[in-house]
Write a protein that holds these residues in place. Structure first.
Motif, PDB file in Angstrom:
ATOM      1  N   ALA A 268       0.845  -1.204   0.000  1.00 22.61           N
ATOM      2  CA  ALA A 268       0.000   0.000   0.000  1.00 22.61           C
ATOM      3  C   ALA A 268       0.880   1.254   0.000  1.00 22.61           C
ATOM      4  O   ALA A 268       0.657   2.208   0.763  1.00 22.61           O
ATOM      5  CB  ALA A 268      -0.937  -0.013   1.200  1.00 22.61           C
ATOM      6  N   ASN A 269       1.888   1.224  -0.868  1.00 15.38           N
ATOM      7  CA  ASN A 269       2.718   2.408  -1.123  1.00 15.38           C
ATOM      8  C   ASN A 269       3.378   2.965   0.136  1.00 15.38           C
ATOM      9  O   ASN A 269       3.496   4.183   0.304  1.00 15.38           O
ATOM     10  CB  ASN A 269       1.893   3.510  -1.811  1.00 15.38           C
ATOM     11  N   GLY A 270       3.793   2.079   1.026  1.00 16.10           N
ATOM     12  CA  GLY A 270       4.543   2.522   2.197  1.00 16.10           C
ATOM     13  C   GLY A 270       3.706   3.066   3.329  1.00 16.10           C
ATOM     14  O   GLY A 270       4.261   3.569   4.318  1.00 16.10           O
ATOM     15  N   LEU A 271       2.390   2.938   3.264  1.00 16.65           N
ATOM     16  CA  LEU A 271       1.526   3.482   4.306  1.00 16.65           C
ATOM     17  C   LEU A 271       1.852   2.850   5.666  1.00 16.65           C
ATOM     18  O   LEU A 271       1.956   1.630   5.787  1.00 16.65           O
ATOM     19  CB  LEU A 271       0.054   3.233   3.947  1.00 16.65           C
ATOM     20  N   ASP A 272       2.008   3.696   6.695  1.00 17.62           N
ATOM     21  CA  ASP A 272       2.303   3.225   8.049  1.00 17.62           C
ATOM     22  C   ASP A 272       0.980   3.096   8.806  1.00 17.62           C
ATOM     23  O   ASP A 272       0.503   4.053   9.417  1.00 17.62           O
ATOM     24  CB  ASP A 272       3.245   4.203   8.750  1.00 17.62           C
TER      25      ASP A 272
ATOM     26  N   PHE B 244     -10.333  -1.695   6.052  1.00 19.92           N
ATOM     27  CA  PHE B 244     -10.710  -2.860   5.260  1.00 19.92           C
ATOM     28  C   PHE B 244     -10.778  -2.527   3.765  1.00 19.92           C
ATOM     29  O   PHE B 244     -10.474  -3.388   2.928  1.00 19.92           O
ATOM     30  CB  PHE B 244     -12.024  -3.452   5.759  1.00 19.92           C
ATOM     31  N   HIS B 245     -11.144  -1.309   3.420  1.00 21.81           N
ATOM     32  CA  HIS B 245     -11.114  -0.908   2.008  1.00 21.81           C
ATOM     33  C   HIS B 245      -9.687  -1.025   1.473  1.00 21.81           C
ATOM     34  O   HIS B 245      -9.459  -1.599   0.386  1.00 21.81           O
ATOM     35  CB  HIS B 245     -11.618   0.533   1.879  1.00 21.81           C
ATOM     36  N   LEU B 246      -8.722  -0.521   2.222  1.00 23.93           N
ATOM     37  CA  LEU B 246      -7.327  -0.590   1.786  1.00 23.93           C
ATOM     38  C   LEU B 246      -6.806  -2.017   1.818  1.00 23.93           C
ATOM     39  O   LEU B 246      -6.066  -2.444   0.919  1.00 23.93           O
ATOM     40  CB  LEU B 246      -6.467   0.311   2.671  1.00 23.93           C
ATOM     41  N   MET B 247      -7.194  -2.763   2.858  1.00 27.41           N
ATOM     42  CA  MET B 247      -6.764  -4.156   2.966  1.00 27.41           C
ATOM     43  C   MET B 247      -7.255  -4.972   1.773  1.00 27.41           C
ATOM     44  O   MET B 247      -6.480  -5.695   1.124  1.00 27.41           O
ATOM     45  CB  MET B 247      -7.297  -4.752   4.267  1.00 27.41           C
ATOM     46  N   LEU B 248      -8.538  -4.874   1.474  1.00 27.41           N
ATOM     47  CA  LEU B 248      -9.114  -5.690   0.400  1.00 27.41           C
ATOM     48  C   LEU B 248      -8.610  -5.258  -0.970  1.00 27.41           C
ATOM     49  O   LEU B 248      -8.458  -6.088  -1.872  1.00 27.41           O
ATOM     50  CB  LEU B 248     -10.640  -5.613   0.449  1.00 27.41           C
ATOM     51  N   THR B 249      -8.335  -3.962  -1.136  1.00 30.38           N
ATOM     52  CA  THR B 249      -7.917  -3.448  -2.439  1.00 30.38           C
ATOM     53  C   THR B 249      -6.430  -3.679  -2.708  1.00 30.38           C
ATOM     54  O   THR B 249      -6.047  -4.074  -3.815  1.00 30.38           O
ATOM     55  CB  THR B 249      -8.219  -1.931  -2.524  1.00 30.38           C
ATOM     56  N   HIS B 250      -5.605  -3.461  -1.695  1.00 31.32           N
ATOM     57  CA  HIS B 250      -4.160  -3.423  -1.930  1.00 31.32           C
ATOM     58  C   HIS B 250      -3.379  -4.579  -1.312  1.00 31.32           C
ATOM     59  O   HIS B 250      -2.308  -4.917  -1.822  1.00 31.32           O
ATOM     60  CB  HIS B 250      -3.592  -2.099  -1.395  1.00 31.32           C
ATOM     61  N   VAL B 251      -3.864  -5.163  -0.234  1.00 30.62           N
ATOM     62  CA  VAL B 251      -3.063  -6.150   0.496  1.00 30.62           C
ATOM     63  C   VAL B 251      -3.492  -7.574   0.203  1.00 30.62           C
ATOM     64  O   VAL B 251      -2.682  -8.414  -0.228  1.00 30.62           O
ATOM     65  CB  VAL B 251      -3.113  -5.862   2.016  1.00 30.62           C
ATOM     66  N   GLU B 252      -4.768  -7.895   0.432  1.00 30.05           N
ATOM     67  CA  GLU B 252      -5.212  -9.292   0.311  1.00 30.05           C
ATOM     68  C   GLU B 252      -4.925  -9.917  -1.049  1.00 30.05           C
ATOM     69  O   GLU B 252      -4.619 -11.114  -1.101  1.00 30.05           O
ATOM     70  CB  GLU B 252      -6.697  -9.413   0.651  1.00 30.05           C
ATOM     71  N   PRO B 253      -5.015  -9.181  -2.170  1.00 25.59           N
ATOM     72  CA  PRO B 253      -4.722  -9.833  -3.454  1.00 25.59           C
ATOM     73  C   PRO B 253      -3.321 -10.424  -3.562  1.00 25.59           C
ATOM     74  O   PRO B 253      -3.064 -11.228  -4.459  1.00 25.59           O
ATOM     75  CB  PRO B 253      -4.933  -8.697  -4.473  1.00 25.59           C
TER      76      PRO B 253
ATOM     77  N   PHE C  41       0.904 -16.271   6.674  1.00 28.51           N
ATOM     78  CA  PHE C  41       0.302 -15.886   7.953  1.00 28.51           C
ATOM     79  C   PHE C  41       0.385 -14.364   8.041  1.00 28.51           C
ATOM     80  O   PHE C  41       1.490 -13.810   8.076  1.00 28.51           O
ATOM     81  CB  PHE C  41       1.051 -16.508   9.129  1.00 28.51           C
ATOM     82  N   LEU C  42      -0.754 -13.705   8.052  1.00 27.59           N
ATOM     83  CA  LEU C  42      -0.808 -12.244   8.214  1.00 27.59           C
ATOM     84  C   LEU C  42      -0.973 -11.971   9.706  1.00 27.59           C
ATOM     85  O   LEU C  42      -2.019 -12.256  10.291  1.00 27.59           O
ATOM     86  CB  LEU C  42      -1.970 -11.661   7.418  1.00 27.59           C
ATOM     87  N   THR C  43       0.061 -11.432  10.337  1.00 26.56           N
ATOM     88  CA  THR C  43       0.154 -11.394  11.795  1.00 26.56           C
ATOM     89  C   THR C  43       0.103  -9.969  12.347  1.00 26.56           C
ATOM     90  O   THR C  43       0.203  -8.994  11.606  1.00 26.56           O
ATOM     91  CB  THR C  43       1.462 -12.052  12.268  1.00 26.56           C
ATOM     92  N   HIS C  44      -0.042  -9.863  13.677  1.00 26.72           N
ATOM     93  CA  HIS C  44       0.065  -8.608  14.414  1.00 26.72           C
ATOM     94  C   HIS C  44      -0.853  -7.537  13.817  1.00 26.72           C
ATOM     95  O   HIS C  44      -0.392  -6.527  13.292  1.00 26.72           O
ATOM     96  CB  HIS C  44       1.522  -8.138  14.464  1.00 26.72           C
ATOM     97  N   TRP C  45      -2.132  -7.794  13.950  1.00 27.49           N
ATOM     98  CA  TRP C  45      -3.146  -6.879  13.424  1.00 27.49           C
ATOM     99  C   TRP C  45      -3.210  -5.599  14.250  1.00 27.49           C
ATOM    100  O   TRP C  45      -2.912  -5.612  15.452  1.00 27.49           O
ATOM    101  CB  TRP C  45      -4.501  -7.577  13.409  1.00 27.49           C
TER     102      TRP C  45
ATOM    103  N   GLY D  74      -4.891 -18.008  -2.415  1.00 23.33           N
ATOM    104  CA  GLY D  74      -5.625 -16.757  -2.467  1.00 23.33           C
ATOM    105  C   GLY D  74      -6.829 -16.686  -1.551  1.00 23.33           C
ATOM    106  O   GLY D  74      -7.559 -15.691  -1.578  1.00 23.33           O
ATOM    107  N   LEU D  75      -7.056 -17.701  -0.721  1.00 23.34           N
ATOM    108  CA  LEU D  75      -8.215 -17.748   0.163  1.00 23.34           C
ATOM    109  C   LEU D  75      -7.808 -17.493   1.605  1.00 23.34           C
ATOM    110  O   LEU D  75      -6.796 -18.021   2.073  1.00 23.34           O
ATOM    111  CB  LEU D  75      -8.880 -19.129   0.110  1.00 23.34           C
ATOM    112  N   GLU D  76      -8.600 -16.709   2.310  1.00 23.35           N
ATOM    113  CA  GLU D  76      -8.451 -16.646   3.761  1.00 23.35           C
ATOM    114  C   GLU D  76      -9.069 -17.912   4.328  1.00 23.35           C
ATOM    115  O   GLU D  76     -10.239 -18.210   4.100  1.00 23.35           O
ATOM    116  CB  GLU D  76      -9.151 -15.424   4.341  1.00 23.35           C
ATOM    117  N   LEU D  77      -8.277 -18.692   5.064  1.00 25.17           N
ATOM    118  CA  LEU D  77      -8.736 -19.983   5.584  1.00 25.17           C
ATOM    119  C   LEU D  77      -9.040 -19.954   7.070  1.00 25.17           C
ATOM    120  O   LEU D  77      -9.806 -20.803   7.548  1.00 25.17           O
ATOM    121  CB  LEU D  77      -7.677 -21.056   5.323  1.00 25.17           C
ATOM    122  N   GLY D  78      -8.445 -19.040   7.815  1.00 24.64           N
ATOM    123  CA  GLY D  78      -8.652 -19.065   9.249  1.00 24.64           C
ATOM    124  C   GLY D  78      -8.203 -17.794   9.931  1.00 24.64           C
ATOM    125  O   GLY D  78      -7.413 -17.011   9.391  1.00 24.64           O
TER     126      GLY D  78
END
Length: 352
Positions: free
Chosen positions: A172-176, A215-224, A233-237, A264-268
């Protein structure tokens, strides 16, 4: 006119995938039992369906036979989590449940209003250890190359362990993202996130809360980008998304939570479980207030704090890490089919 899912031709087409689902269930039980986990069964009809703000439940009412005593409102559970944690507080030890659960309104090739969830709780095991076991489990029960919708994951490769903050910096372009979280209150600053997103050249629609924009940024830029060539494992939310997880002692802006992705699927979704009843009550009260603000008393959306669960936490729940896995999604990957209907014994009935 389409055939009913029970029609011999329709059922016959699905039988190979359904047999693979049955084998997956046997393998799942064997895997966790071999790790000294006991299989438990908890009620499907409950006084509180779950505490997630955005889930809608199925409500019903219990009426005693022949009017003996007062009736009460009940719900079909959205998860067995609150019930299993009562057992953990009671001393059951490491355990798992293959649970039927219900979430109103969820229909898609990857979602159903009624589905099967695998929940596993490992007493005394920290989050990193649970990731090790989940990785071993997926490798044991799924094909070596798991594929879905054009994505193929080689499960023989070590899974990536990627903190959410690093995922945003990378994709996401370096977003902190953690810079927009207050370390004292664990709340997200929506103004700060809008500003950070726009400074990073990202679309940030006006009027979104911190959570909605996250979640808009997550679904658009990260999850794909997650769970593609190898598992992730996507950790430390961020702490506003802690749910029932402990905050990270090393950085209170983050929570000890992870999600696992493959093909490409979220499993858990997993937590290093919060055991502090005071902090959990505060979170539950915020959740109830937010649900009421968003949905009022809309059908399927109004319930209060689960006091009995908080009483169990106050009694004392051991340090535990736990994960909820979508069993139907696992069955999709195991059988190599494109949607949930192919691994459901009666297909989309009665929702199709």
């Amino acid at each position: 006119m389409s055939r009913s899912s029970w029609h011999p031709d329709s059922l016959g087409e699905r039988l190979p995938a359904l047999r693979r689902r049955a084998a997956l269930l046997r393998d799942t039980r064997a895997f966790w039992e071999a790790r000294a986990c006991i299989e438990v069964e908890t009620p499907a009809l409950v006084p509180v369906p779950g505490m997630e703000v955005h889930l809608r439940g199925f409500a019903s009412r219990f009426e005693p036979h022949l009017g003996r005593g007062a009736g009460r409102d009940v719900w079909l559970r959205t998860s067995p989590e609150l019930a299993i944690k009562r057992l953990l507080a009671g001393g059951v030890g490491s355990c798992f449940e293959v649970a039927r659960v219900w979430r109103n309104g969820e229909v898609s090739p990857r979602h159903a209003p009624e589905f099967t969830m695998l929940e596993v709780y490992r007493v005394g095991l920290p989050m990193a250890g649970l990731m090790d076991e989940v990785e071993d489990y997926l490798r044991a029960v799924l094909p070596a190359r798991a594929a879905h919708d054009g994505a193929t994951t080689d499960l023989s490769l070590p899974f990536e362990r990627l903190p959410v903050a690093e995922a945003f910096r990378r994709h996401a372009n370096g977003l902190d993202i953690l810079a927009t979280v207050d370390p004292r209150s664990a709340e997200g600053d929506g103004v700060a996130l809008h500003r950070a997103a726009r400074d990073a050249g990202l679309d940030a629609p006006d009027g979104l809360s911190w959570e909605d924009l996250f979640f808009h940024l997550m679904l658009t830029h990260v999850e794909p980008h997650l769970g593609r060539a190898r598992g992730t494992f996507l950790t430390h939310w961020p702490a506003p998304q802690a749910a029932l997880a402990r905050r990270d002692p090393a950085d209170p802006r983050a929570a000890l939570r992870f999600e696992v992705f493959a093909a490409g699927l979220e499993l858990g979704n997993a937590f290093d479980e919060l055991t502090d009843p005071v902090e959990q009550r505060e979170r539950f009260l915020r959740d109830v207030a937010e649900r009421k603000r968003l949905y009022g008393n809309a059908p399927g959306s109004a319930w209060d704090v689960d006091e009995d669960f908080l009483a169990a936490l106050a009694r004392g729940m051991p340090a535990t890490s736990g994960i909820a896995l979508g069993f139907d999604r696992l069955a999709m990957l195991a059988a190599g089919v494109p949607d949930l209907d192919a691994v459901r014994w009666l297909g989309g009935w009665p929702y199709a």
